[in-house]
Write a protein that holds these residues in place. Structure first.
Motif, PDB file in Angstrom:
ATOM      1  N   THR A   1       0.834  -1.206   0.000  1.00  0.00           N
ATOM      2  CA  THR A   1       0.000   0.000   0.000  1.00  0.00           C
ATOM      3  C   THR A   1       0.868   1.255   0.000  1.00  0.00           C
ATOM      4  OG1 THR A   1      -1.788  -1.131   1.153  1.00  0.00           O
ATOM      5  CG2 THR A   1      -1.743   1.276   1.293  1.00  0.00           C
ATOM      6  N   ARG A   2       1.936   1.205   0.779  1.00  0.00           N
ATOM      7  CA  ARG A   2       2.840   2.360   0.816  1.00  0.00           C
ATOM      8  C   ARG A   2       3.446   2.603  -0.556  1.00  0.00           C
ATOM      9  NH1 ARG A   2       4.935   1.496   5.513  1.00  0.00           N
ATOM     10  NH2 ARG A   2       6.319  -0.139   4.781  1.00  0.00           N
ATOM     11  N   LEU A   3       3.817   1.546  -1.236  1.00  0.00           N
ATOM     12  CA  LEU A   3       4.407   1.704  -2.571  1.00  0.00           C
ATOM     13  C   LEU A   3       3.386   2.272  -3.552  1.00  0.00           C
ATOM     14  CD1 LEU A   3       6.501  -1.569  -3.010  1.00  0.00           C
ATOM     15  CD2 LEU A   3       7.238   0.664  -2.165  1.00  0.00           C
ATOM     16  N   ILE A   4       2.156   1.764  -3.478  1.00  0.00           N
ATOM     17  CA  ILE A   4       1.132   2.232  -4.405  1.00  0.00           C
ATOM     18  C   ILE A   4       0.835   3.713  -4.184  1.00  0.00           C
ATOM     19  CG2 ILE A   4      -1.295   1.965  -5.063  1.00  0.00           C
ATOM     20  CD1 ILE A   4      -0.965  -1.044  -4.490  1.00  0.00           C
ATOM     21  N   GLU A   5       0.840   4.125  -2.911  1.00  0.00           N
ATOM     22  CA  GLU A   5       0.663   5.549  -2.629  1.00  0.00           C
ATOM     23  C   GLU A   5       1.773   6.374  -3.258  1.00  0.00           C
ATOM     24  OE1 GLU A   5       0.378   6.028   1.578  1.00  0.00           O
ATOM     25  OE2 GLU A   5      -1.626   5.128   1.676  1.00  0.00           O
ATOM     26  N   ARG A   6       2.991   5.889  -3.135  1.00  0.00           N
ATOM     27  CA  ARG A   6       4.114   6.601  -3.737  1.00  0.00           C
ATOM     28  C   ARG A   6       3.934   6.724  -5.242  1.00  0.00           C
ATOM     29  NH1 ARG A   6       9.100   4.538  -1.344  1.00  0.00           N
ATOM     30  NH2 ARG A   6       9.276   5.380   0.770  1.00  0.00           N
TER      31      ARG A   6
ATOM     32  N   LEU B   1       8.300   5.054 -17.610  1.00  0.00           N
ATOM     33  CA  LEU B   1       8.915   4.115 -16.669  1.00  0.00           C
ATOM     34  C   LEU B   1       9.854   4.848 -15.709  1.00  0.00           C
ATOM     35  CD1 LEU B   1       9.572   1.290 -15.608  1.00  0.00           C
ATOM     36  CD2 LEU B   1      11.310   1.098 -17.400  1.00  0.00           C
ATOM     37  N   ILE B   2      10.697   5.710 -16.261  1.00  0.00           N
ATOM     38  CA  ILE B   2      11.638   6.466 -15.415  1.00  0.00           C
ATOM     39  C   ILE B   2      10.865   7.293 -14.396  1.00  0.00           C
ATOM     40  CG2 ILE B   2      13.359   8.317 -15.419  1.00  0.00           C
ATOM     41  CD1 ILE B   2      14.655   6.022 -16.638  1.00  0.00           C
ATOM     42  N   GLU B   3       9.774   7.881 -14.840  1.00  0.00           N
ATOM     43  CA  GLU B   3       8.976   8.718 -13.941  1.00  0.00           C
ATOM     44  C   GLU B   3       8.408   7.883 -12.786  1.00  0.00           C
ATOM     45  OE1 GLU B   3       5.731  10.628 -15.900  1.00  0.00           O
ATOM     46  OE2 GLU B   3       4.849  11.263 -13.992  1.00  0.00           O
ATOM     47  N   LEU B   4       7.883   6.717 -13.121  1.00  0.00           N
ATOM     48  CA  LEU B   4       7.317   5.858 -12.074  1.00  0.00           C
ATOM     49  C   LEU B   4       8.403   5.380 -11.120  1.00  0.00           C
ATOM     50  CD1 LEU B   4       4.783   3.873 -14.290  1.00  0.00           C
ATOM     51  CD2 LEU B   4       4.212   5.482 -12.441  1.00  0.00           C
ATOM     52  N   LEU B   5       9.553   5.022 -11.656  1.00  0.00           N
ATOM     53  CA  LEU B   5      10.647   4.569 -10.793  1.00  0.00           C
ATOM     54  C   LEU B   5      11.101   5.691  -9.873  1.00  0.00           C
ATOM     55  CD1 LEU B   5      12.705   2.449 -13.372  1.00  0.00           C
ATOM     56  CD2 LEU B   5      11.146   1.621 -11.588  1.00  0.00           C
ATOM     57  N   ASP B   6      11.126   6.919 -10.407  1.00  0.00           N
ATOM     58  CA  ASP B   6      11.498   8.069  -9.585  1.00  0.00           C
ATOM     59  C   ASP B   6      10.541   8.240  -8.411  1.00  0.00           C
ATOM     60  OD1 ASP B   6      13.868   9.086 -10.566  1.00  0.00           O
ATOM     61  OD2 ASP B   6      12.886  10.207 -12.172  1.00  0.00           O
ATOM     62  N   ARG B   7       9.267   7.983  -8.655  1.00  0.00           N
ATOM     63  CA  ARG B   7       8.305   8.120  -7.562  1.00  0.00           C
ATOM     64  C   ARG B   7       8.598   7.105  -6.456  1.00  0.00           C
ATOM     65  NH1 ARG B   7       2.498   8.884 -10.723  1.00  0.00           N
ATOM     66  NH2 ARG B   7       3.182  10.573 -12.122  1.00  0.00           N
ATOM     67  N   LEU B   8       9.081   5.938  -6.850  1.00  0.00           N
ATOM     68  CA  LEU B   8       9.410   4.937  -5.834  1.00  0.00           C
ATOM     69  C   LEU B   8      10.630   5.355  -5.013  1.00  0.00           C
ATOM     70  CD1 LEU B   8       8.896   1.549  -7.709  1.00  0.00           C
ATOM     71  CD2 LEU B   8       7.476   2.528  -5.901  1.00  0.00           C
ATOM     72  N   ILE B   9      11.587   5.964  -5.683  1.00  0.00           N
ATOM     73  CA  ILE B   9      12.831   6.346  -5.017  1.00  0.00           C
ATOM     74  C   ILE B   9      12.617   7.552  -4.118  1.00  0.00           C
ATOM     75  CG2 ILE B   9      15.177   7.168  -5.383  1.00  0.00           C
ATOM     76  CD1 ILE B   9      15.133   5.615  -8.052  1.00  0.00           C
ATOM     77  N   GLU B  10      11.871   8.487  -4.598  1.00  0.00           N
ATOM     78  CA  GLU B  10      11.473   9.706  -3.894  1.00  0.00           C
ATOM     79  C   GLU B  10      11.889   9.770  -2.421  1.00  0.00           C
ATOM     80  OE1 GLU B  10       7.003  10.358  -2.337  1.00  0.00           O
ATOM     81  OE2 GLU B  10       7.332  10.786  -4.439  1.00  0.00           O
TER      82      GLU B  10
END
Lengths: 142, 142
Positions: free
Chosen positions: A114-119, B129-138
């Motif tokens: 859930t935390r990942l999906i929010e991100r 893809l890069i944008e989504l990965l960036d959101r994870l790293i954030e």
DNA sequence: CGAAAAATGTTTTATATCATAACATTATAG
DNA sequence: CTATAATGTTATGATATAAAACATTTTTCG
């Protein structure tokens, strides 16, 4: 030279390490590593598979799978059973305690996911990410 | 339990391993590993940075960076220079041979990256893809 | 200024991950 | 029935990663 921030492989690695750090932190209360989580998940979903089959699904060499499974078995979460159709192989099953553990595991996993999906910004973005990652793995998208 | 195929961390790991395998295969002709590639790329883009700065950018412990940089230096691709403003630190620079090598490296990298972009379905998908990965790293999107 | 604390690079060590080879047991092919 | 292959296992080496301790140099601050 391109900037590192635009390089697919680099961004993938950083994101994967970050997500795994979150996973490891979240699962420290259960003392469970990602590899153990994935093994238990597969056994729960499809009990009775052979050791080699699960190892191959996960991209783990069967030689390295032995110690991993030893640990899970020593904790009483799953067990090897000699298959009578093929007495070389071991089919893997959860123990009753393993069933309970997997339920706890699922709850902890939901917290993490859930935390990942929010991100990511929502389930739609999650689906899009999975789809793009599948294209990279292709063609064996398992 | 959720299927493994829907789990973000798992998919990320598999995709990252797959992309790294492609990278390693493509770069075997230059005998260059991903970590060495990233170090040379940063030195080429921003010469003069301190060893610790580059190590931290890449998420490498400075203790482990030493042997990595030793190898690069022994191959004559980059060098440590004592900074006169701070004589503890080493600033890193490409050698002339390193400059030539980086040009070859960029060509090989383009071959690899183009293959990935094709798999994704185009540059638009790569950007997504890069944008989504960036959101994870954030939030530290470097 | 001068002593304590911090930063930088390094060495050493421990641990985890991953790949390979060899082996015993059992199953399959010819 | 014999040769070959599959399965699980052990042992070993390579690589990646983390942590501790140290020498040198810089910075902090009393």
């Amino acid at each position: 030279m391109p900037a590192m921030s635009t390089i697919i492989g680099y961004k993938l690695r950083r994101a994967q390490l970050h997500v795994f750090q979150d996973f490891i932190g979240t699962f420290s209360k259960l003392k469970l590593r990602p590899a153990e989580f994935s093994v238990l998940t597969i056994i729960a979903n499809t009990p009775g598979l052979k050791q080699s089959e699960i190892a191959e699904m996960l991209g783990i060499k069967r030689a390295n799978f032995v110690a991993l499974m030893d640990g899970i078995e020593k904790r009483g979460l799953a067990e090897r059973r000699k298959a009578d159709t093929d007495r070389r192989s071991h089919s893997l099953h959860l123990t009753p305690e393993g069933e309970k553990f997997v339920r706890k595991m699922a709850a902890v996993w939901a917290e993490h996911e859930t935390r990942l999906i929010e991100r990511l910004g929502g389930a739609r973005e999650r689906d899009r990410l999975i789809e793009l990652l599948d294209r990279l793995i292709e063609p064996a998208g398992q």
